[in-house]
Write a protein that holds these residues in place. Structure first.
Motif, PDB file in Angstrom:
ATOM      1  N   GLY A  13       0.773  -1.238   0.000  1.00 58.25           N
ATOM      2  CA  GLY A  13       0.000   0.000   0.000  1.00 58.25           C
ATOM      3  C   GLY A  13       0.799   1.280   0.000  1.00 58.25           C
ATOM      4  O   GLY A  13       0.239   2.363   0.224  1.00 58.25           O
ATOM      5  N   CYS A  14       2.096   1.198  -0.275  1.00 58.25           N
ATOM      6  CA  CYS A  14       2.952   2.387  -0.253  1.00 58.25           C
ATOM      7  C   CYS A  14       3.065   3.028  -1.632  1.00 58.25           C
ATOM      8  O   CYS A  14       2.845   2.386  -2.660  1.00 58.25           O
ATOM      9  N   GLU A  15       3.436   4.287  -1.630  1.00 58.55           N
ATOM     10  CA  GLU A  15       3.849   4.988  -2.843  1.00 58.55           C
ATOM     11  C   GLU A  15       5.366   5.028  -2.841  1.00 58.55           C
ATOM     12  O   GLU A  15       5.969   5.398  -1.833  1.00 58.55           O
ATOM     13  N   THR A  16       5.992   4.618  -3.939  1.00 58.39           N
ATOM     14  CA  THR A  16       7.449   4.506  -3.959  1.00 58.39           C
ATOM     15  C   THR A  16       8.062   5.353  -5.063  1.00 58.39           C
ATOM     16  O   THR A  16       7.436   5.618  -6.087  1.00 58.39           O
ATOM     17  N   ARG A  17       9.306   5.747  -4.836  1.00 56.41           N
ATOM     18  CA  ARG A  17      10.136   6.402  -5.840  1.00 56.41           C
ATOM     19  C   ARG A  17      11.533   5.794  -5.737  1.00 56.41           C
ATOM     20  O   ARG A  17      12.084   5.678  -4.639  1.00 56.41           O
ATOM     21  N   ILE A  18      12.101   5.411  -6.873  1.00 53.73           N
ATOM     22  CA  ILE A  18      13.477   4.909  -6.922  1.00 53.73           C
ATOM     23  C   ILE A  18      14.335   5.969  -7.603  1.00 53.73           C
ATOM     24  O   ILE A  18      14.059   6.373  -8.732  1.00 53.73           O
ATOM     25  N   PHE A  19      15.366   6.424  -6.901  1.00 49.39           N
ATOM     26  CA  PHE A  19      16.263   7.432  -7.479  1.00 49.39           C
ATOM     27  C   PHE A  19      17.316   6.744  -8.340  1.00 49.39           C
ATOM     28  O   PHE A  19      17.968   5.793  -7.914  1.00 49.39           O
ATOM     29  N   ASP A  20      17.482   7.247  -9.561  1.00 48.36           N
ATOM     30  CA  ASP A  20      18.503   6.739 -10.479  1.00 48.36           C
ATOM     31  C   ASP A  20      19.777   7.556 -10.277  1.00 48.36           C
ATOM     32  O   ASP A  20      19.801   8.756 -10.584  1.00 48.36           O
ATOM     33  N   PRO A  21      20.859   6.953  -9.745  1.00 50.11           N
ATOM     34  CA  PRO A  21      22.060   7.732  -9.422  1.00 50.11           C
ATOM     35  C   PRO A  21      22.926   8.087 -10.629  1.00 50.11           C
ATOM     36  O   PRO A  21      23.919   8.804 -10.473  1.00 50.11           O
ATOM     37  N   ARG A  22      22.575   7.593 -11.823  1.00 53.44           N
ATOM     38  CA  ARG A  22      23.369   7.939 -12.995  1.00 53.44           C
ATOM     39  C   ARG A  22      23.319   9.445 -13.245  1.00 53.44           C
ATOM     40  O   ARG A  22      22.261  10.036 -13.267  1.00 53.44           O
ATOM     41  N   GLY A  23      24.493  10.038 -13.409  1.00 51.91           N
ATOM     42  CA  GLY A  23      24.572  11.475 -13.655  1.00 51.91           C
ATOM     43  C   GLY A  23      24.688  12.311 -12.407  1.00 51.91           C
ATOM     44  O   GLY A  23      24.851  13.538 -12.503  1.00 51.91           O
ATOM     45  N   LEU A  24      24.624  11.684 -11.231  1.00 51.46           N
ATOM     46  CA  LEU A  24      24.801  12.446  -9.993  1.00 51.46           C
ATOM     47  C   LEU A  24      26.281  12.735  -9.799  1.00 51.46           C
ATOM     48  O   LEU A  24      27.095  11.823  -9.716  1.00 51.46           O
ATOM     49  N   PRO A  25      26.684  14.000  -9.735  1.00 53.38           N
ATOM     50  CA  PRO A  25      28.107  14.327  -9.605  1.00 53.38           C
ATOM     51  C   PRO A  25      28.632  14.024  -8.206  1.00 53.38           C
ATOM     52  O   PRO A  25      27.860  13.814  -7.266  1.00 53.38           O
ATOM     53  N   LEU A  26      29.948  14.011  -8.089  1.00 56.19           N
ATOM     54  CA  LEU A  26      30.558  13.816  -6.780  1.00 56.19           C
ATOM     55  C   LEU A  26      30.226  15.000  -5.879  1.00 56.19           C
ATOM     56  O   LEU A  26      30.085  16.131  -6.343  1.00 56.19           O
ATOM     57  N   PRO A  27      30.104  14.758  -4.575  1.00 53.68           N
ATOM     58  CA  PRO A  27      29.823  15.859  -3.654  1.00 53.68           C
ATOM     59  C   PRO A  27      30.869  16.971  -3.766  1.00 53.68           C
ATOM     60  O   PRO A  27      32.068  16.700  -3.865  1.00 53.68           O
ATOM     61  N   ASP A  28      30.389  18.197  -3.811  1.00 50.23           N
ATOM     62  CA  ASP A  28      31.203  19.407  -3.862  1.00 50.23           C
ATOM     63  C   ASP A  28      31.868  19.640  -5.219  1.00 50.23           C
ATOM     64  O   ASP A  28      32.582  20.633  -5.391  1.00 50.23           O
ATOM     65  N   ALA A  29      31.639  18.739  -6.179  1.00 48.96           N
ATOM     66  CA  ALA A  29      32.208  18.953  -7.510  1.00 48.96           C
ATOM     67  C   ALA A  29      31.421  20.003  -8.286  1.00 48.96           C
ATOM     68  O   ALA A  29      31.948  20.639  -9.195  1.00 48.96           O
ATOM     69  N   VAL A  30      30.155  20.164  -7.927  1.00 50.58           N
ATOM     70  CA  VAL A  30      29.291  21.161  -8.556  1.00 50.58           C
ATOM     71  C   VAL A  30      28.480  21.824  -7.455  1.00 50.58           C
ATOM     72  O   VAL A  30      28.470  21.382  -6.304  1.00 50.58           O
ATOM     73  N   ASP A  31      27.759  22.881  -7.810  1.00 48.39           N
ATOM     74  CA  ASP A  31      26.875  23.528  -6.853  1.00 48.39           C
ATOM     75  C   ASP A  31      25.654  22.649  -6.589  1.00 48.39           C
ATOM     76  O   ASP A  31      25.281  21.797  -7.402  1.00 48.39           O
ATOM     77  N   ALA A  32      25.013  22.902  -5.460  1.00 48.39           N
ATOM     78  CA  ALA A  32      23.862  22.096  -5.055  1.00 48.39           C
ATOM     79  C   ALA A  32      22.636  22.319  -5.938  1.00 48.39           C
ATOM     80  O   ALA A  32      21.646  21.592  -5.819  1.00 48.39           O
ATOM     81  N   ASP A  33      22.699  23.306  -6.851  1.00 43.58           N
ATOM     82  CA  ASP A  33      21.560  23.519  -7.739  1.00 43.58           C
ATOM     83  C   ASP A  33      21.607  22.616  -8.974  1.00 43.58           C
ATOM     84  O   ASP A  33      20.763  22.737  -9.872  1.00 43.58           O
ATOM     85  N   HIS A  34      22.577  21.688  -9.022  1.00 42.15           N
ATOM     86  CA  HIS A  34      22.632  20.713 -10.111  1.00 42.15           C
ATOM     87  C   HIS A  34      21.317  19.938 -10.154  1.00 42.15           C
ATOM     88  O   HIS A  34      20.780  19.548  -9.105  1.00 42.15           O
ATOM     89  N   PRO A  35      20.768  19.675 -11.358  1.00 40.99           N
ATOM     90  CA  PRO A  35      19.447  19.028 -11.457  1.00 40.99           C
ATOM     91  C   PRO A  35      19.349  17.687 -10.727  1.00 40.99           C
ATOM     92  O   PRO A  35      18.324  17.409 -10.083  1.00 40.99           O
ATOM     93  N   LYS A  36      20.382  16.851 -10.803  1.00 46.45           N
ATOM     94  CA  LYS A  36      20.312  15.554 -10.129  1.00 46.45           C
ATOM     95  C   LYS A  36      20.339  15.718  -8.607  1.00 46.45           C
ATOM     96  O   LYS A  36      19.673  14.966  -7.879  1.00 46.45           O
ATOM     97  N   VAL A  37      21.095  16.685  -8.124  1.00 42.47           N
ATOM     98  CA  VAL A  37      21.131  16.945  -6.683  1.00 42.47           C
ATOM     99  C   VAL A  37      19.775  17.445  -6.215  1.00 42.47           C
ATOM    100  O   VAL A  37      19.248  16.999  -5.184  1.00 42.47           O
TER     101      VAL A  37
END
Length: 241
Positions: free
Chosen positions: A60-84
């Motif tokens: 009975g849950c609603e689920t979302r699976i995050f696709d990590p492809r394209g997520l940059p390394l932490p601090d490599a880009v600003d936090a406004d990156h779309p994947k972040v």
């Protein structure tokens, strides 16, 4: 024993059982975000995560699976990156989470850690993980191990999440999934069902109470001291004017 000069009684809040009963219960399905820790085309952590999502939806849950492809390394880009931004929005949306990582060199993978590292403890006064429930799982290429789930538990505690007691560790994952990526019947599959059932129960138990459960003396005191300092500064300005 009652002499406690370092305790500021103004901010001490004795637990009140009546406040553990929510004034209004959420009617929507439990919202569960699932993260996995591998970018391989045939990713067993993703397969296990997808199985977990199917079970959660059956419960009975609603689920979302995050696709990590394209997520940059932490601090490599600003936090406004779309994947972040996508990841952080999903974490805010969630009431519970599932983290599933392969074990690599005795620990969680960099892909898994990257996702967790992009989730801030606090952002604009909002904490995207605090008070949410968490279930941890791992897959291994060899014999059964618990290094990854132990590491995920540590991270969950650091992120101020309510990590449920049960967990799943799938050994020799390469033989537990068919060509379509579906999990074969086994005690490992049954354990994932157990873990998801428990996660849903804990989520239903805590989601309308989480604000009170994570309300802390130290934080109330810090806020109170800031408010008092602001008032003192404002009074000084008025007197000077």
């Amino acid at each position: 024993m009652i002499d406690q000069p370092t305790l500021d009684a103004r901010f001490l809040d004795a637990p009140d059982p009546s406040r553990l009963e929510p004034g209004q219960r959420s009617a929507h399905p439990p919202r569960i975000l699932l993260l996995y820790g591998s970018l391989r085309e045939r990713s067993y952590s993703r397969f296990a995560t997808e199985e977990a999502a199917r079970i959660l939806e059956r419960l009975g849950c609603e689920t979302r699976i995050f696709d990590p492809r394209g997520l940059p390394l932490p601090d490599a880009v600003d936090a406004d990156h779309p994947k972040v931004q996508e990841l952080r929005a999903l974490s805010l949306w969630s009431e519970g989470q599932v983290w599933c990582s392969p074990e690599r060199h005795g620990a969680v993978t960099g892909v898994m850690k990257c996702q967790i590292d992009w989730l801030p403890l606090s952002s604009g006064g909002v904490r995207p993980t605090q008070g949410r429930t968490l279930a941890v799982m791992q897959v291994s290429g060899g014999s059964q191990s618990f290094n990854a789930v132990n590491g995920l538990r540590l991270l969950g505690r650091w992120m101020r999440m309510i990590t449920i007691p049960n967990q799943s560790s799938v050994a020799k994952a390469w033989q537990e999934f068919d060509e379509a990526g579906r999990m074969r019947p086994s005690a490992y599959y049954d354990r994932i069902v157990d873990v998801m059932e428990e996660l849903v129960k804990f989520t239903l138990l805590t989601r309308d109470r989480s604000d009170y459960l994570v309300d802390r003396y130290s934080e109330r005191r810090a806020v109170g001291e800031r408010v008092q300092a602001d008032r003192t500064a404002a009074s000084a300005l008025e007197r000077a004017g």
